[in-house]
Design an enzyme around this catalytic site. Sequence first.
Site, PDB file in Angstrom:
ATOM      1  NE  ARG A   1     -17.568  -7.629   4.036  1.00 50.56           N
ATOM      2  CZ  ARG A   1     -18.178  -8.552   4.798  1.00 50.56           C
ATOM      3  NH1 ARG A   1     -18.559  -8.265   6.014  1.00 50.56           N
ATOM      4  NH2 ARG A   1     -18.371  -9.761   4.338  1.00 50.56           N
TER       5      ARG A   1
ATOM      6  CD  GLU B   1      -1.427  -2.508   1.672  1.00 46.31           C
ATOM      7  OE1 GLU B   1      -0.257  -2.554   2.114  1.00 46.31           O
ATOM      8  OE2 GLU B   1      -2.162  -3.504   1.612  1.00 46.31           O
TER       9      GLU B   1
ATOM     10  CG  HIS C   1     -13.891  -3.594   3.328  1.00 40.01           C
ATOM     11  ND1 HIS C   1     -13.960  -3.295   1.987  1.00 40.01           N
ATOM     12  CD2 HIS C   1     -14.290  -4.883   3.438  1.00 40.01           C
ATOM     13  CE1 HIS C   1     -14.395  -4.351   1.324  1.00 40.01           C
ATOM     14  NE2 HIS C   1     -14.608  -5.330   2.172  1.00 40.01           N
TER      15      HIS C   1
ATOM     16  CG  ASP D   1     -12.035  -9.797   7.526  1.00 37.32           C
ATOM     17  OD1 ASP D   1     -12.100 -11.044   7.574  1.00 37.32           O
ATOM     18  OD2 ASP D   1     -11.810  -9.174   6.469  1.00 37.32           O
TER      19      ASP D   1
HETATM   20  C1  LIG Z   1      -1.546  -4.872   4.900  1.00 41.33           C
HETATM   21  C2  LIG Z   1      -2.638  -5.701   4.343  1.00 41.33           C
HETATM   22  N1  LIG Z   1      -3.075  -5.453   3.099  1.00 41.33           N
HETATM   23  C3  LIG Z   1      -4.088  -6.188   2.583  1.00 41.33           C
HETATM   24  C4  LIG Z   1      -4.671  -7.192   3.312  1.00 41.33           C
HETATM   25  C5  LIG Z   1      -5.853  -7.982   2.738  1.00 41.33           C
HETATM   26  N2  LIG Z   1      -5.445  -9.363   2.374  1.00 41.33           N
HETATM   27  C6  LIG Z   1      -5.700 -10.399   3.195  1.00 41.33           C
HETATM   28  S1  LIG Z   1      -5.108 -11.844   2.611  1.00 41.33           S
HETATM   29  C7  LIG Z   1      -4.511 -11.100   1.211  1.00 41.33           C
HETATM   30  C8  LIG Z   1      -3.799 -11.926   0.182  1.00 41.33           C
HETATM   31  C9  LIG Z   1      -2.677 -12.680   0.791  1.00 41.33           C
HETATM   32  O1  LIG Z   1      -2.005 -13.476  -0.142  1.00 41.33           O
HETATM   33  P1  LIG Z   1      -0.883 -14.467   0.385  1.00 41.33           P
HETATM   34  O2  LIG Z   1       0.023 -13.749   1.300  1.00 41.33           O
HETATM   35  O3  LIG Z   1      -0.252 -15.119  -0.793  1.00 41.33           O
HETATM   36  O4  LIG Z   1      -1.689 -15.504   1.262  1.00 41.33           O
HETATM   37  P2  LIG Z   1      -2.312 -16.916   0.844  1.00 41.33           P
HETATM   38  O5  LIG Z   1      -2.541 -16.906  -0.630  1.00 41.33           O
HETATM   39  O6  LIG Z   1      -1.307 -17.927   1.213  1.00 41.33           O
HETATM   40  O7  LIG Z   1      -3.554 -17.053   1.645  1.00 41.33           O
HETATM   41  C10 LIG Z   1      -4.788  -9.720   1.239  1.00 41.33           C
HETATM   42  C11 LIG Z   1      -4.421  -8.788   0.176  1.00 41.33           C
HETATM   43  C12 LIG Z   1      -4.177  -7.416   4.614  1.00 41.33           C
HETATM   44  N3  LIG Z   1      -4.700  -8.357   5.425  1.00 41.33           N
HETATM   45  N4  LIG Z   1      -3.150  -6.673   5.096  1.00 41.33           N
END
Ligand SMILES: Cc1ncc(C[n+]2csc(CCOP(=O)(O)OP(=O)(O)O)c2C)c(N)n1
Lengths: 281, 310
Positions: free
Chosen positions: B163, B54, B105, B113
């Site tokens: 949301r 971000e 959100h 969440d």
């Molecule tokens: C700082 C932040 N940005 C965005 C999110 C929203 N988010 C939750 S899971 C995710 C994707 C994660 O992908 P990955 O790390 O590859 O996890 P996996 O596919 O193994 O579940 C996002 C963008 C978050 N939790 N924290």
Amino acid sequence: MNEKELKFLTATADKIRLGIVKSTYAAKSGHPGGSLSITDVLAYLYFYKMNIDPNNASDENRDRFVLSKGHAAPGLYSTLANRGYFDISELEKLRKVDAMLQGHPDMKGTPGVDMSTGSLGQGVSAACGMAYFGKAFNKDYKVYTILGDGECEEGQVWEAAMFAGQKKLSNLRVIVDHNGMQIDGTLAEVNSPEPLDEKFAAFGFNVIKLDDAHDFNKIDAAFTAADEETNRPTAIIMESIKGKGVSFMENQVSWHGKAPNEEQCAIAVKEIEDRLAKEAE
Amino acid sequence: MKRATRESYGAALAELSKENDKLFVLDADLAEATKTITFKKACPERFIDCGIAEGNMIGVAAGLATCGATVFASSFAMFAAGRAFEQIRNSVCYPKLNVKIGATHAGISVGEDGATHQCLEDIALMRSIPNMVIVNPCDDIEAMQAVKAAAEYKGPVYLRFGRLAVEDLNNEDYEFTIGKGVLLRDGTDVTIIATGLPVGRSLKAAELLEKEGISARVVNIHTIKPIDREIIIESAKKTGLIVTVEEHNIIGGLGSAVSEVLSEEVPTKLCRVGINDTFGYSGPAEELLTRFGLDAEGIKTKIINALKTK
Ligand SMILES: Cc1ncc(C[n+]2csc(CCOP(=O)(O)OP(=O)(O)O)c2C)c(N)n1
């Protein structure tokens, strides 16, 4: 690892999977895909590898575990419940009002959770702090943390890697769950952090490639090899399958953050229970 | 119509893509959730997925804006206003670049969440940065217009979306103007000043109060900065007691902004309804709103109690 241990871990992982499916179904939300990809490693760490005691969950000499990819909380919760940190019935209350099990891990409310996480990129830094403390006070505990491969897009992950490498945190194990997927698609479609192995190596890590995160002998070999490194932090890049163990969830981006409905839950539960019955033969 | 303001955000962006070929939409691996996916489908060549990064996304948005682009950078409020706060301050607001932060959100209604994702501090953070405009729309009609107004406005805008689906309160002939509060209902005993999702619930609370013989005026403050001082002063003079309602910590948000105006212009008794300086927790959105006193009944009760002190 002998035959008996292997059998035990295989069955334990499936019991953890049952909890993931049932708890996200009950919550009508949550993240099954990324929980199932790390289930086998969680089973290995909590039922074989780590020096922990559910009856003494805050022992200062225990090994630490930080779920940096905090959205995989259902995986961690089911592991902790099966290991005896709290009653398994808590899983049904996941994400509900007044539940102990929050949407993302909450260290002040849940026994066995060593760090509150959920905002990606932050857990690994806290793991560095725990490892640094261990070094400063000559403790022999180890710190394990699991990162998502998508999470590795966060700049903070590399700030942590720089810190760990420079401070020679040899008691730190950074496990990257390399399932190749995030929310908006595959890593390649979004903003690929590859090559992860070369990046961690460049930051001063001992890098171990685990080519099958669902094979306990290989998992054990990787973590045993990590213990031989005495000077650098270790990164274990493990090839995993998002949704592993529930056939219709495997390798599907769409199962990242969606709960199974009643029918899907029943199919998944049957699939896992059949496997457990077979394993018991 | 009933839809979440994040849906309106995506839909408005898709419409704007036809009018402005220098419009870019950035996201941080949450396009399905923030609904920028709607824009991506309409205009894939101006959509950039920055991945889960971000801080960098805001910096890239700033760079694009220096070249003449209009940029909407999107994530959950927590990771936009929270994670990228300093990039927004130093790379966007200080040079007054044409970057809009589309923060979805927001608030407690994120639901399941839980605390790590329920941003209750973003208005406070964004309000303290010079050059920032903050808009928190209450329904689809207002949100669609707010996005378009933000695109026309030259400079940083923080757009706060929810949301949870919300009912339309405004009619099709509604006209949104940045910085101009909206009188939704006149009354004489108390003024409810609300922003975002709680506006609808505040109107319902006013109806409940009417049954008990209490006449409540309801004002929608969609723009928290710059705030409409006139409508606040006028309301204070008319009804005395003011009650603010927001899905945010009572510290630093709408309640604080209104109290600043009141104490400087017409010292008036104020009651702030919102999240009382605590973190949220997991649960279905509607249940949480009730728990935190942000349903019509909860708002009504607080107003009745406040009236006792008038
Ligand atoms: C700082 C932040 N940005 C965005 C999110 C929203 N988010 C939750 S899971 C995710 C994707 C994660 O992908 P990955 O790390 O590859 O996890 P996996 O596919 O193994 O579940 C996002 C963008 C978050 N939790 N924290």
